[in-house]
Write a protein that holds these residues in place. Structure first.
Motif, mmCIF file in Angstrom:
data_model
loop_
_atom_site.group_PDB
_atom_site.id
_atom_site.type_symbol
_atom_site.label_atom_id
_atom_site.label_comp_id
_atom_site.label_asym_id
_atom_site.label_seq_id
_atom_site.Cartn_x
_atom_site.Cartn_y
_atom_site.Cartn_z
ATOM 1 N N TRP A 42 7.016 3.255 -2.200
ATOM 2 C CA TRP A 42 5.568 3.279 -2.405
ATOM 3 C C TRP A 42 5.046 1.964 -2.960
ATOM 4 C CZ3 TRP A 42 2.441 6.206 0.015
ATOM 5 C CH2 TRP A 42 2.822 7.483 0.418
ATOM 6 N N HIS B 56 -3.198 -7.231 1.230
ATOM 7 C CA HIS B 56 -3.390 -7.748 2.584
ATOM 8 C C HIS B 56 -4.653 -7.171 3.231
ATOM 9 C CE1 HIS B 56 0.269 -10.083 2.972
ATOM 10 N NE2 HIS B 56 0.934 -9.101 2.397
ATOM 11 N N SER B 57 -4.872 -5.880 3.076
ATOM 12 C CA SER B 57 -6.071 -5.272 3.672
ATOM 13 C C SER B 57 -7.334 -5.824 3.040
ATOM 14 C CB SER B 57 -6.031 -3.751 3.492
ATOM 15 O OG SER B 57 -4.934 -3.196 4.169
ATOM 16 N N LEU C 224 1.853 -3.938 1.088
ATOM 17 C CA LEU C 224 1.390 -4.087 2.467
ATOM 18 C C LEU C 224 -0.080 -3.719 2.606
ATOM 19 C CD1 LEU C 224 4.444 -2.552 4.352
ATOM 20 C CD2 LEU C 224 3.645 -4.910 4.534
ATOM 21 N N VAL C 225 -0.497 -2.670 1.913
ATOM 22 C CA VAL C 225 -1.836 -2.118 2.155
ATOM 23 C C VAL C 225 -2.900 -2.790 1.295
ATOM 24 C CG1 VAL C 225 -3.247 -0.037 1.983
ATOM 25 C CG2 VAL C 225 -0.940 0.100 2.926
ATOM 26 N N LEU C 226 -2.698 -2.836 -0.021
ATOM 27 C CA LEU C 226 -3.788 -3.243 -0.911
ATOM 28 C C LEU C 226 -4.177 -4.717 -0.774
ATOM 29 C CD1 LEU C 226 -2.902 -1.174 -4.099
ATOM 30 C CD2 LEU C 226 -4.750 -0.780 -2.477
ATOM 31 N N ILE D 112 4.774 -0.264 0.024
ATOM 32 C CA ILE D 112 3.598 0.123 0.813
ATOM 33 C C ILE D 112 2.331 -0.411 0.160
ATOM 34 C CG2 ILE D 112 2.195 2.106 1.524
ATOM 35 C CD1 ILE D 112 4.805 3.627 2.002
ATOM 36 N N ALA D 113 2.286 -0.360 -1.182
ATOM 37 C CA ALA D 113 1.112 -0.891 -1.890
ATOM 38 C C ALA D 113 0.945 -2.384 -1.637
ATOM 39 C CB ALA D 113 1.248 -0.619 -3.393
#
Length: 201
Positions: free
Chosen positions: A133, A143-144, A139-141, A136-137
């Motif tokens: 997790w 970069h997005s 990758l998501v937070l 994933i954070a």
């Protein structure tokens, strides 16, 4: 006897790796706090931008923006929408913080594995999930937020400019996340087989 010595060496190695991970986590988290403060107080925003031809030239930019590299632009916050500025600055602050959390999860995983009676203990699987997790954070937070903020900023300048996304920074956390998923499956299946063997015995 040799097996006990090998197990002791492995536990010692895992404890040492856990200690290194905790020190790295503390250093990266401290850097993240300082980076967040610097990002919040600076009057410029750094964007990765491209155009249809690929690399930018200084003539492609609005007045007040400065070209640092062929893809990196420093822009005063006054020239950008407030929402875009907040997204990019938040992404800059979150990137080192999320990596610090991932290093902390690695340390917790090593510590748990070194003290577990068997690798199939539920605590080891829980630490692997926490690490997944955390990746994933990463990758998501950040970069997005950076892509959304940069896209918003470049759209405010007009047509012809696009966000240049550095894909190289995505591969490491993505690979780590996939490895965690595989390791979770192996641990879960191993725990099932161990339970079936205990019932047979």
């Amino acid at each position: 006897m040799a097996g006990n010595r090998d197990a002791g060496r492995l536990r010692g190695s895992l404890d040492a790796l856990a200690g290194i991970s905790f020190v790295m986590a503390a250093a990266v988290l401290l850097y993240g706090v300082l980076q967040g403060w610097a990002s919040a107080t600076t009057h410029d925003v750094s964007l990765r931008v491209g155009n249809a031809a690929g690399q930018l030239a200084a003539t492609d930019l609005p007045a007040g923006a400065s070209l640092v590299t062929p893809f990196q632009v420093n822009v005063p916050v006054d020239l950008l929408p407030t929402g875009a500025v907040v997204m990019v600055k938040l992404a800059d602050a979150l990137m080192p913080l999320t990596w610090g959390v991932a290093a902390l999860c690695i340390g917790l995983l090593c510590r748990e594995a070194s003290h577990a009676s068997t690798i199939f203990d539920g605590g080891v699987l829980l630490r692997v999930r926490l690490l997944r997790w955390a990746l994933i954070a990463i990758l998501v937070l950040p970069h997005s937020l950076r892509v959304w903020g940069s896209t918003w900023a470049t759209s405010a300048w007009g047509e012809g400019l696009t966000t240049a996304t550095p894909l190289g920074s995505v591969w490491l956390p993505l690979l780590g996340m996939y490895l965690c998923v595989v390791f979770e499956f192996v641990l879960h299946r191993g725990a099932q087989l161990q339970g079936e063997l205990d019932e047979v015995i």
